[in-house]
Write an enzyme that holds these catalytic residues in place. Structure first.
Site, mmCIF file in Angstrom:
data_model
loop_
_atom_site.group_PDB
_atom_site.id
_atom_site.type_symbol
_atom_site.label_atom_id
_atom_site.label_comp_id
_atom_site.label_asym_id
_atom_site.label_seq_id
_atom_site.Cartn_x
_atom_site.Cartn_y
_atom_site.Cartn_z
ATOM 1 N N ASP A 79 12.353 5.183 -25.591
ATOM 2 C CA ASP A 79 11.961 5.261 -23.602
ATOM 3 C C ASP A 79 11.138 3.888 -23.943
ATOM 4 O O ASP A 79 10.173 3.284 -24.215
ATOM 5 C CB ASP A 79 10.798 6.235 -23.570
ATOM 6 N N ASP A 117 11.002 1.351 -30.650
ATOM 7 C CA ASP A 117 10.376 2.205 -29.905
ATOM 8 C C ASP A 117 11.938 2.738 -29.069
ATOM 9 O O ASP A 117 12.691 1.751 -28.598
ATOM 10 C CB ASP A 117 9.732 1.966 -28.723
HETATM 11 P P1 B16 Z 1 8.331 13.974 -25.307
HETATM 12 P P2 B16 Z 1 8.525 6.376 -26.640
HETATM 13 C C1 B16 Z 1 6.785 8.595 -25.352
HETATM 14 O O1 B16 Z 1 8.491 7.922 -25.444
HETATM 15 C C2 B16 Z 1 7.305 8.509 -23.546
HETATM 16 O O2 B16 Z 1 7.095 6.881 -23.313
HETATM 17 C C3 B16 Z 1 6.178 9.635 -23.091
HETATM 18 O O3 B16 Z 1 6.245 8.943 -21.244
HETATM 19 C C4 B16 Z 1 6.302 10.228 -22.980
HETATM 20 O O4 B16 Z 1 5.544 11.445 -22.985
HETATM 21 C C5 B16 Z 1 6.285 10.672 -24.881
HETATM 22 O O5 B16 Z 1 7.403 9.565 -25.521
HETATM 23 C C6 B16 Z 1 6.779 11.738 -25.168
HETATM 24 O O6 B16 Z 1 7.400 12.620 -25.206
HETATM 25 O O7 B16 Z 1 7.561 14.995 -24.251
HETATM 26 O O8 B16 Z 1 9.634 13.328 -25.134
HETATM 27 O O9 B16 Z 1 7.796 13.894 -26.668
HETATM 28 O O10 B16 Z 1 8.326 5.016 -25.575
HETATM 29 O O11 B16 Z 1 7.434 6.883 -27.588
HETATM 30 O O12 B16 Z 1 9.950 6.232 -27.379
HETATM 31 MG MG MG Z 2 8.115 3.124 -24.590
#
Ligand code: B16
Ligand code: MG
Length: 217
Positions: A10, A8
């Site tokens: 984030d 993953d």
């Molecule tokens: P974006 P992950 C997620 O990443 C984030 O944790 C989440 O807070 C965010 O809304 C989502 O990605 C979408 O991100 O707006 O940049 O497309 O934890 O799945 O790596």
């Molecule tokens: Mg994450």
């Protein structure tokens, strides 16, 4: 035997929580929602952009058209991307780079499975893009974790059956997605003990018994 590890993004490789929080907070304020807090941002962990917007809008009492919601999400993303310009290798979470290198030395394939549509850009900025064999992101998928889609796409891109893949996650929805995909999961991050993962580690900097995880059948 595990032949591929899907990270993953984030919360596992990098922490962009604070940047997401600031961008959503700014949008919330602009649309008259003044009490969007850090604990609301916690609920956005691993959640798609539009679902994250809904968490913000639920703090207010107005309803919006789909068009307005699209505009809000785009505006937030522009604020977020503006802040991403400052992102560099210092944002990589402790132990993440070392873990990726170690796994590659062991001949394990590596991929990213992230809800973020900004995943390729973020990986490039933090210097991890070249270490990843494949990327599965919000650009490749339509369903959010706990749906297994993002991890199944990653395994497919790696050319591996799901049971040969291990997922590393920091969110409960992500661990559920891994299980639904038929993959084992290693839970990390502040809530590692409560994610329901097969293996647990506070973060990737602590000692992890990779031999036993990779060889378990
Ligand atoms: P974006 P992950 C997620 O990443 C984030 O944790 C989440 O807070 C965010 O809304 C989502 O990605 C979408 O991100 O707006 O940049 O497309 O934890 O799945 O790596
Ligand atoms: Mg994450």
């Amino acid at each position: 035997m595990i032949k591929g590890v899907i990270f993953d993004l984030d919360g596992v490789l990098v922490s962009t929580d604070e940047l997401h929080y600031k961008a959503w907070k700014r949008l919330a304020k602009e649309i008259g929602i003044s009490d969007f807090k850090r604990e609301d941002n916690e609920k956005q962990r691993g959640v798609s952009r539009m679902e994250s917007l809904q968490i913000v809008l639920d703090k207010g009492n107005k309803s919006y058209t789909e068009e307005e919601k699209e505009e809000f999400a785009e505006r937030k993303n522009n604020y977020y991307k503006e802040m991403l310009k400052e992102l560099d290798g210092s944002a990589v979470l402790p132990g993440a780079l070392e873990t990726v290198k170690l796994l590659k030395e062991k001949g394990i394939m590596t991929a990213v499975g992230s809800a973020s549509k900004n995943a390729p850009d973020i990986l490039e900025k933090i210097g991890l893009l070249t270490y990843m064999d494949k990327i599965s992101s919000g650009l490749d998928t339509t369903r959010s974790k706990p749906d297994p889609e993002v991890f199944l796409v990653a395994a497919d891109k790696l050319g591996l059956p799901p049971q040969d893949c291990l997922v590393i996650e920091d969110s409960a929805a992500g661990v559920q997605a891994a299980k639904a995909a038929g993959m084992k999961a290693l839970g990390v991050g502040p809530y590692y003990f409560s994610l329901g993962a097969d293996y647990e580690a506070e973060n990737l900097a602590v000692s992890i018994n990779w031999e036993s995880i990779l060889n378990e059948v």
